[in-house]
Design a protein around this motif. Sequence first.
Motif, mmCIF file in Angstrom:
data_model
loop_
_atom_site.group_PDB
_atom_site.id
_atom_site.type_symbol
_atom_site.label_atom_id
_atom_site.label_comp_id
_atom_site.label_asym_id
_atom_site.label_seq_id
_atom_site.Cartn_x
_atom_site.Cartn_y
_atom_site.Cartn_z
ATOM 1 N N ILE A 277 -1.003 -36.771 118.019
ATOM 2 C CA ILE A 277 0.437 -36.637 118.153
ATOM 3 C C ILE A 277 1.118 -35.341 118.182
ATOM 4 O O ILE A 277 2.131 -35.112 118.568
ATOM 5 N N ALA A 278 0.440 -34.166 117.503
ATOM 6 C CA ALA A 278 0.902 -33.092 117.557
ATOM 7 C C ALA A 278 0.987 -32.424 118.943
ATOM 8 O O ALA A 278 1.950 -31.887 119.664
ATOM 9 N N VAL A 279 -0.263 -32.587 120.137
ATOM 10 C CA VAL A 279 -0.279 -32.113 121.218
ATOM 11 C C VAL A 279 0.831 -33.012 121.934
ATOM 12 O O VAL A 279 1.423 -32.385 122.820
ATOM 13 N N ALA A 280 1.143 -34.319 121.714
ATOM 14 C CA ALA A 280 2.034 -35.031 122.159
ATOM 15 C C ALA A 280 3.297 -34.386 122.290
ATOM 16 O O ALA A 280 4.149 -34.243 123.122
ATOM 17 N N GLY A 281 3.705 -33.848 120.878
ATOM 18 C CA GLY A 281 4.926 -33.158 120.852
ATOM 19 C C GLY A 281 5.096 -31.793 121.774
ATOM 20 O O GLY A 281 6.265 -31.634 122.186
ATOM 21 N N VAL A 282 4.013 -31.292 121.605
ATOM 22 C CA VAL A 282 4.116 -29.788 122.563
ATOM 23 C C VAL A 282 4.327 -30.097 123.860
ATOM 24 O O VAL A 282 5.142 -29.740 124.796
ATOM 25 N N LEU A 283 3.363 -31.437 124.424
ATOM 26 C CA LEU A 283 3.472 -31.632 125.903
ATOM 27 C C LEU A 283 4.966 -31.865 126.051
ATOM 28 O O LEU A 283 5.295 -31.867 127.368
ATOM 29 N N LEU A 284 5.405 -32.952 125.299
ATOM 30 C CA LEU A 284 6.872 -33.443 125.728
ATOM 31 C C LEU A 284 7.802 -32.093 125.751
ATOM 32 O O LEU A 284 8.807 -32.128 126.665
ATOM 33 N N SER A 285 7.939 -31.244 124.850
ATOM 34 C CA SER A 285 8.767 -30.096 125.076
ATOM 35 C C SER A 285 8.399 -29.173 126.224
ATOM 36 O O SER A 285 9.263 -28.587 126.706
ATOM 37 N N LEU A 286 7.265 -28.984 126.356
ATOM 38 C CA LEU A 286 6.739 -28.244 127.580
ATOM 39 C C LEU A 286 7.355 -28.601 128.735
ATOM 40 O O LEU A 286 7.798 -27.952 129.810
ATOM 41 N N LEU A 287 7.259 -29.971 129.086
ATOM 42 C CA LEU A 287 7.827 -30.591 130.183
ATOM 43 C C LEU A 287 9.305 -30.450 130.576
ATOM 44 O O LEU A 287 10.064 -29.952 131.583
ATOM 45 N N ALA A 288 10.022 -30.394 129.399
ATOM 46 C CA ALA A 288 11.489 -30.297 129.368
ATOM 47 C C ALA A 288 11.731 -28.672 129.517
ATOM 48 O O ALA A 288 12.613 -28.508 130.311
ATOM 49 N N GLY A 289 10.980 -27.769 129.250
ATOM 50 C CA GLY A 289 11.261 -26.590 129.096
ATOM 51 C C GLY A 289 10.929 -26.113 130.636
ATOM 52 O O GLY A 289 11.673 -25.195 131.142
ATOM 53 N N ILE A 290 9.973 -26.391 131.146
ATOM 54 C CA ILE A 290 9.641 -26.092 132.576
ATOM 55 C C ILE A 290 10.477 -26.660 133.633
ATOM 56 O O ILE A 290 11.046 -25.829 134.434
ATOM 57 N N GLY A 291 10.940 -27.870 133.190
ATOM 58 C CA GLY A 291 12.144 -28.202 134.103
ATOM 59 C C GLY A 291 13.258 -27.620 134.304
ATOM 60 O O GLY A 291 13.954 -27.280 135.069
ATOM 61 N N ARG A 292 14.041 -27.030 132.834
ATOM 62 C CA ARG A 292 15.095 -26.109 132.773
ATOM 63 C C ARG A 292 14.802 -25.098 133.388
ATOM 64 O O ARG A 292 15.887 -24.157 133.871
ATOM 65 N N THR A 293 13.615 -24.263 133.298
ATOM 66 C CA THR A 293 13.237 -22.990 134.025
ATOM 67 C C THR A 293 13.434 -23.109 135.453
ATOM 68 O O THR A 293 14.136 -22.379 136.403
ATOM 69 N N ALA A 294 12.802 -24.350 135.989
ATOM 70 C CA ALA A 294 12.764 -24.423 137.390
ATOM 71 C C ALA A 294 14.135 -24.605 138.012
ATOM 72 O O ALA A 294 14.457 -24.452 139.099
ATOM 73 N N LEU A 295 15.096 -25.361 137.186
ATOM 74 C CA LEU A 295 16.432 -25.814 137.424
ATOM 75 C C LEU A 295 17.168 -24.299 137.626
ATOM 76 O O LEU A 295 17.720 -24.135 138.476
ATOM 77 N N ALA A 296 17.021 -23.546 136.497
ATOM 78 C CA ALA A 296 17.732 -21.960 136.657
ATOM 79 C C ALA A 296 17.282 -21.176 138.047
ATOM 80 O O ALA A 296 18.050 -20.831 138.761
ATOM 81 N N MET A 297 16.024 -21.285 138.486
ATOM 82 C CA MET A 297 15.493 -20.595 139.420
ATOM 83 C C MET A 297 16.123 -21.276 140.697
ATOM 84 O O MET A 297 16.309 -20.554 141.884
ATOM 85 N N ALA A 298 15.996 -22.770 140.986
ATOM 86 C CA ALA A 298 16.653 -23.417 141.864
ATOM 87 C C ALA A 298 17.958 -23.033 142.239
ATOM 88 O O ALA A 298 18.353 -23.060 143.249
ATOM 89 N N ARG A 299 18.830 -22.975 141.120
ATOM 90 C CA ARG A 299 20.184 -22.639 141.296
ATOM 91 C C ARG A 299 20.335 -21.200 142.115
ATOM 92 O O ARG A 299 21.387 -21.106 142.465
ATOM 93 N N ASP A 300 19.443 -20.358 141.723
ATOM 94 C CA ASP A 300 19.620 -18.966 142.317
ATOM 95 C C ASP A 300 18.731 -18.886 143.485
ATOM 96 O O ASP A 300 18.491 -17.879 144.205
ATOM 97 N N ARG A 301 18.369 -20.197 144.099
ATOM 98 C CA ARG A 301 17.482 -20.180 145.229
ATOM 99 C C ARG A 301 16.526 -19.281 145.474
ATOM 100 O O ARG A 301 15.909 -18.931 146.401
ATOM 101 N N ARG A 302 15.785 -19.281 143.968
ATOM 102 C CA ARG A 302 14.369 -18.512 143.792
ATOM 103 C C ARG A 302 13.437 -19.697 143.917
ATOM 104 O O ARG A 302 12.091 -19.547 144.127
ATOM 105 N N LEU A 303 13.701 -20.728 143.856
ATOM 106 C CA LEU A 303 12.919 -22.191 144.286
ATOM 107 C C LEU A 303 13.801 -23.057 145.220
ATOM 108 O O LEU A 303 14.896 -22.582 145.189
ATOM 109 N N PRO A 304 13.137 -23.922 145.748
ATOM 110 C CA PRO A 304 13.982 -24.937 146.572
ATOM 111 C C PRO A 304 15.197 -25.428 145.966
ATOM 112 O O PRO A 304 15.103 -25.887 144.684
ATOM 113 N N GLY A 305 16.289 -25.404 146.807
ATOM 114 C CA GLY A 305 17.475 -25.775 146.072
ATOM 115 C C GLY A 305 17.549 -27.292 145.770
ATOM 116 O O GLY A 305 18.108 -27.623 144.707
ATOM 117 N N GLY A 306 16.794 -28.222 146.015
ATOM 118 C CA GLY A 306 16.891 -29.494 145.976
ATOM 119 C C GLY A 306 16.563 -29.534 144.261
ATOM 120 O O GLY A 306 16.725 -30.737 143.509
#
Length: 414
Positions: A277-306
Motif C-alpha cells: 500500500i505504501a509503495v502504491a501511494g508513492v507510485l500514484l504521486s510519482l506519476l502525478a508529479g512527472i506529468g506536471r513537470t512534463a507539462l511545464a517543459m512542454a509549455r516552454d517547448r523543451r518537450l513536444p508541445g502536445g
Amino acid sequence: MPAPPRERPHLERRLGLPSAIAIGLASMLGAGVFAVWAPAAGAAGSGPGLLAALAIAGFIAYCNARSSARLAALHPQAGGAYVYGTRRLHPAAGFAAGWAFLVGKTASAAAMALTLGAYLLPDHPRALAAAAVVAFCAVNLLGVKRTALASAVFAAVTLAVLAAVVIAGATGPVAAQPLDGTHPWGVLTAAGFLFFAFAGYARIATLGEEVKRPEWTIPRAIPIALGITFAVYLLVALTVLKVLGAGTLADSTAPLADLAGASAPALKPVVAIGAGIAVAGVLLSLLAGIGRTALAMARDRRLPGGLAAVSERFGVPWAAELAASGLVLILVSTLDLAGAIGFSSFCVLVYYGVANAAAVTLDRRAPLPWLGLAGCLLVAASLPLSSVLGGLAVFAVGAGWYAFTASRARRANP
C-alpha cells in the motif's frame, strides 16, 4: 497581423493545506521506509553511522524543503525546480532540473511498481507492476482531488503499519548483530540512499499550480510533511537497530518484515500488505508529479508541445500523464532493480541542487540554500560509481537535446 497567441490552459487550484500535506506524506512514507535500510546500513557500517546518515539526509532534505517552499510561494506554477531554475538562473539550469526530475522519477516510478509486485505478487511481479501503473494513471486522469484523497488513505495505512511494527519491536526481544565500524565516506553514501526516501516532498511544489493560496499553503505543507516523516523514520531506524542490528539489517531484503518476524511473527503478512500500500501511494504521486513537470517543459517547448494538453473536464495534463505512464510501463518490462535507488537519488540530488542555487538568488547571505547546494553535490558524488556514471550519461543526453531545442528556437525566432 499575426494571430495573437492562444492562452495556455491552466490547472485549477483545488488543494488545501491538508491535501498538500497528505500528498507529501504519501510521497515520502513509501517504499523507502520498507526497503532503503539495508543498503544504507551496509554503506554506513554501524548503527551510529546509520543514524548519522539519517541526520545528514534529513538536514539536506530540510534545506531543500526550505528553498523549495520559498520558491514555490513566489512561482506557484506546475514544474517545481524546472520553473525556478529557468526563471532565476538560466533556461539551461531549469532544463537540467526538469530533465533530472523526469529521468530520475520515471526510473523511481518503475522501481516502485516492481517493488509493489514483489511484495504482493512475488510470482508475477512485473504483471502486477504493469497493472498498477495503468490503474494509477487512470486515477490521476480523473483529477487531482482524487489523487489527494487516495494519497491520504495510503499515508494513513502506512502510518498504522509502521506504528504496529515499532510497537512490536519496542516490546520484543533484542537480537541485534553489530557491524565492524563506521565508514566516514560510507556514511555519506548511506545518506544518499536514505535521501531517496525523503525526496517526495517535491511533489507538493510540482503541484503548485493546483494549490489554493500557494504563497501560504506550500511553505507550511512542505516542512510539516517533512517533519512528520523524519520523526517516523527515526523511530523506525532506532527500532530496527535495536531488534536486528546493523549486521542483520545490511543483509536483509525485507527489513521490516524481518523485524516483525523477530518481534511478532503474526505481523509479517500485515507488513507485506502495508509495504504494498505504501509503495502504491508513492507510485500514484510519482506519476502525478512527472506529468506536471512534463507539462511545464512542454509549455516552454523543451518537450513536444502536445504534452501541454490539459483536460477541460478534469483539469489534468492528460497527455503528459499518459506519456509518463507509457514510459514507466516500458521500464517496468526491462528495468533491473539493482542500482535503481542510487541512480534515482543522483538525479534527484541534482534537481534539488538547482532548486538551492535558485534560492540563493533570493538572499545570498542566507546559509541554508548554500548548505543545501553543497550537501546535494557532496552526497551525489558519494553514491556508487555506477549510479554516478549512469546519471552523468543521462545528463549528457539531456544536454544534447537541450542544444537541439535551443537551436530550433533560434531558427524559428531569428
